[in-house]
Design an enzyme around this catalytic site. Structure first.
Site, PDB file in Angstrom:
ATOM      1  N   SER A 115       0.859  -1.182   0.000  1.00 46.21           N
ATOM      2  CA  SER A 115       0.000   0.000   0.000  1.00 46.21           C
ATOM      3  C   SER A 115       0.896   1.233   0.000  1.00 46.21           C
ATOM      4  CB  SER A 115      -0.881   0.015   1.246  1.00 46.21           C
ATOM      5  OG  SER A 115      -1.507   1.279   1.404  1.00 46.21           O
ATOM      6  N   TYR A 140      -2.648  -0.727  10.061  1.00 48.84           N
ATOM      7  CA  TYR A 140      -2.527  -1.153   8.662  1.00 48.84           C
ATOM      8  C   TYR A 140      -1.229  -0.639   8.051  1.00 48.84           C
ATOM      9  CZ  TYR A 140      -3.648  -1.371   3.655  1.00 48.84           C
ATOM     10  OH  TYR A 140      -3.618  -1.601   2.288  1.00 48.84           O
TER      11      TYR A 140
END
Length: 258
Positions: free
Chosen positions: A138, A151
């Site tokens: 990401s 995350y």
């Protein structure tokens, strides 16, 4: 066909990005091992791809024997393994106040430790085929949003692992490891996530330029194109690299005009 006769294991491939990668792999001549958590979601994809092109194993990748089960599924079904795509992940909001240690541990277990364990289980077979690994990370790997703390930590750790193994495994065994860091992608999960946060049904059509200069979000199929390139022979000796699939630079971005 760019992946002709290659065997690819893709975690989290019943929906979203993983499903798009699986479809593209088969279109490019590969056979795939699918994985996910909900058995009922595998059925339409298996039917679409064809029994000769795809097998599946429904399991939580954090289970102790999951890496070995998934790798052996590939070997039993197709006799070899050429590539692993670590796509399965938890994407959930948290910040410094709401991130408990057990929550962070679960995030790391799914997003970082399980991909490591799968690479470890697959390595003897990837060595034989001079294969490769593509980790789906990401753009939050670089620093992350305030409400994506756990995350972001997990994806940052995954990125460091990708660079480390991309160097060491390629030097020692000829096995390439790379990572794709996607930006904002319009998946089924993201639609549900935004609705649960109170956004209107058409929120993705009205995004400010700061988030989407292209006036739209990425499609899963666009990320799949990058994954195919990294798995294909045409990417040559590329290893230990991180490809950003984003609409703007993470470093050196021009500030938006007021």
């Amino acid at each position: 066909m760019r992946l002709k006769d290659k065997i690819v294991l893709i975690t989290g491939s019943y929906t979203g990005i993983g499903r798009a990668i699986a479809r593209r792999c088969v279109a490019e001549g590969a056979k795939v091992v699918l994985n996910g958590l909900r058995e009922e979601l595998s059925e339409p994809l298996l039917e679409e791809l064809g029994a000769s092109n795809a097998v599946h194993h429904t399991i939580d990748i954090t289970e102790a024997d999951a890496p070995e089960y998934l790798v052996q599924k590939a070997i039993e079904a197709f006799g070899k393994l050429d590539a692993v795509v670590n796509n399965a992940a938890i994407v959930a909001s948290s910040n410094m106040k709401t991130t408990t240690v057990p929550y962070l541990e679960r995030m790391l277990a799914v997003n970082t430790i399980a991909p490591f364990a799968i690479i470890q289980a697959a390595l003897p077979y990837l060595i034989k085929t001079k294969g490769c690994v593509v980790n789906i990370g990401s753009i939050n790997s670089w620093s992350g949003e305030p409400n994506l703390l756990a995350y972001s930590i997990s994806k940052g750790a995954l990125m460091t692992m990708s660079r480390n193994l991309g160097d060491s495994l390629f030097r020692e065994h000829g096995v390439r490891v790379n990572q794709i860091n996607p930006g904002w992608i319009l998946t089924e999960h993201e639609l549900i996530n935004q609705r649960e946060q109170g956004m209107p049904e058409d929120w993705y059509k009205k995004l400010p330029d700061v988030f989407a200069p292209a006036k739209r979000l990425f499609k899963p199929e666009e990320l799949a194109t990058a994954a195919i390139y990294l798995m294909a022979d045409e990417s040559g000796p590329i290893s230990g690299q991180v490809i950003e699939v984003e609409q703007f630079p993470m470093i050196g971005r021009n500030p938006p005009k007021k």
